[in-house]
Design a protein around this motif. Structure first.
Motif, PDB file in Angstrom:
ATOM      1  N   GLY A   2       0.886  -1.366  -0.443  1.00 39.47           N
ATOM      2  CA  GLY A   2       0.049   0.014  -0.105  1.00 39.47           C
ATOM      3  C   GLY A   2       0.676   1.116   0.145  1.00 39.47           C
ATOM      4  O   GLY A   2       2.307   1.724   0.319  1.00 39.47           O
ATOM      5  N   SER A  51      -4.763   3.953  -3.404  1.00 39.50           N
ATOM      6  CA  SER A  51      -4.190   3.715  -5.060  1.00 39.50           C
ATOM      7  C   SER A  51      -5.108   3.160  -6.003  1.00 39.50           C
ATOM      8  O   SER A  51      -5.544   2.033  -6.547  1.00 39.50           O
ATOM      9  N   ARG A  53      -7.027  -0.208  -4.217  1.00 39.16           N
ATOM     10  CA  ARG A  53      -6.720  -1.074  -3.835  1.00 39.16           C
ATOM     11  C   ARG A  53      -8.059  -2.146  -3.649  1.00 39.16           C
ATOM     12  O   ARG A  53      -8.367  -3.488  -3.598  1.00 39.16           O
ATOM     13  N   GLU A  79      -8.447   4.248  -0.216  1.00 35.72           N
ATOM     14  CA  GLU A  79      -8.165   2.947  -1.024  1.00 35.72           C
ATOM     15  C   GLU A  79      -9.201   2.563  -1.544  1.00 35.72           C
ATOM     16  O   GLU A  79      -9.347   1.589  -2.664  1.00 35.72           O
ATOM     17  N   PHE A 278      -2.716  -4.739   2.767  1.00 33.74           N
ATOM     18  CA  PHE A 278      -1.714  -5.156   1.734  1.00 33.74           C
ATOM     19  C   PHE A 278      -2.898  -6.915   2.153  1.00 33.74           C
ATOM     20  O   PHE A 278      -3.484  -7.768   1.109  1.00 33.74           O
ATOM     21  N   SER A 281      -6.309  -7.043   0.116  1.00 35.11           N
ATOM     22  CA  SER A 281      -6.742  -6.592  -1.403  1.00 35.11           C
ATOM     23  C   SER A 281      -5.851  -7.800  -1.612  1.00 35.11           C
ATOM     24  O   SER A 281      -5.381  -8.751  -1.615  1.00 35.11           O
ATOM     25  N   GLN A 282      -6.814  -8.224  -3.062  1.00 32.58           N
ATOM     26  CA  GLN A 282      -6.047  -9.155  -4.061  1.00 32.58           C
ATOM     27  C   GLN A 282      -4.543  -9.291  -3.730  1.00 32.58           C
ATOM     28  O   GLN A 282      -4.681 -10.640  -4.042  1.00 32.58           O
ATOM     29  N   GLU A 283      -3.933  -8.697  -3.487  1.00 34.00           N
ATOM     30  CA  GLU A 283      -2.719  -9.232  -3.545  1.00 34.00           C
ATOM     31  C   GLU A 283      -1.718  -9.536  -3.226  1.00 34.00           C
ATOM     32  O   GLU A 283      -1.198 -10.303  -3.184  1.00 34.00           O
TER      33      GLU A 283
END
Length: 300
Positions: A2, A51, A53, A79, A278, A281-283
């Motif tokens: 992030g 951004s 996310r 986000e 993090f 999120s999909q990350e």
């Protein structure tokens, strides 16, 4: 993990935020309100840049009024997430301030006062969050209670033990259980544990025990929900400067809070928020049953 800061040049993390000298034995009354603190925590109000996310995600954060919860709410909103905030009624001012920052990010903020030590309220909390947000994608079990007892086990009353267990463990079970029927594949559950789960302070024996239980719950539930595509992870903070600290520790402990870390200082809530982003999120799609330590160098 992030976009944490609007500063473009690297900073020395040992001096990026104030050291123990700024805390100077500060004391406030429990439950602790941010406005009562002389040294205000940094929740990322002026530094966190989002951004996209978490665009469109619907999130319930317990203990979202101040400290780590406020930092997570601000980061998630920037986000792109809409936020429901659970908090004690006496923390209304802090909750409204958190909601103001969420609104400034042009996202929805749903305020849900009540005591999560009550099982019936926990079920109601989830339903009101779903109603206010139009669904639920991410649950952050963050609310916690502690009260340091320098005398150790002998000074921990049954009343205190009951409050710590119900706030930190029972409520997590009740709220998560109620949330499961609303969570689908791609959803995330994030639980706030602690370095105390591995390195318990003698004066926080009851609190530390609950933080170890939270880690075990995280690992077990992650295995249980993996087939459903729901990820479950934990964040383990080290010493973080929040209202809970000067409200629950004596002046001497507050004065040295965070000094024993390799960084030589307490962390700020803003320094934790990217870990939660993090994990939501999909990350982090291949991360479940795991933990992220944000401890200033203290190791498990």
């Amino acid at each position: 993990m992030g976009g944490m800061s609007d500063q473009t040049t690297p900073q020395d993390p040992t001096t990026q935020h104030p050291g123990p000298e700024a805390q100077s034995g500060e004391q406030i009354e429990h439950p602790g309100r941010t406005d009562d603190m002389d040294t205000q925590p940094d929740h990322g109000e002026f530094s966190y840049r989002g951004s996209g996310r978490l665009d469109g995600r619907k999130v319930l954060i317990t203990g979202g009024d101040s400290g780590i919860g406020r930092a997570v709410a601000i980061a998630f909103a920037r986000e792109g997430a809409d936020i429901a905030i659970s908090y004690l009624p006496e923390e209304e001012d802090d909750a409204r301030e958190t909601a103001r920052w969420v609104h400034e990010a042009r996202r929805t903020a749903v305020l849900l006062p009540g005591d999560i030590r009550d099982e019936a309220f926990c079920g109601e909390l989830v339903e009101r969050a779903v109603e206010g947000l139009g669904g639920l994608d991410v649950l952050v079990n963050n609310a916690a209670y502690q009260m340091a007892q320098p005398g150790g086990l002998a000074d921990i009353t049954t009343e205190q033990l009951d409050r710590v267990l119900k706030t930190n463990v029972y409520a997590m079970f009740w709220i998560t259980r109620a949330a499961l029927k609303h969570l689908g594949a791609g959803s995330a559950i994030i639980n706030t544990s602690s370095i105390q789960a591995f390195d318990p302070s003698p004066g926080l024996l009851d609190y530390a025990s609950t933080k170890a239980a939270i880690l075990n719950f995280t690992k077990g539930l992650a295995a249980q929900l993996a087939d459903d595509g729901i990820r479950v992870n934990a964040v383990c903070p080290g010493p973080i400067w929040t209202p809970l600290i000067p409200a629950t520790m004596d002046a001497e402990k507050v004065d040295q809070f965070g000094a024993d870390t390799p960084m030589g200082r307490a962390g700020q809530p803003a320094e934790l928020a990217p870990a939660y982003v993090f994990l939501a999120s999909q990350e982090s799609s291949y991360v479940t049953g795991d933990r992220i330590l944000v401890t200033g160098g203290k190791t498990a």
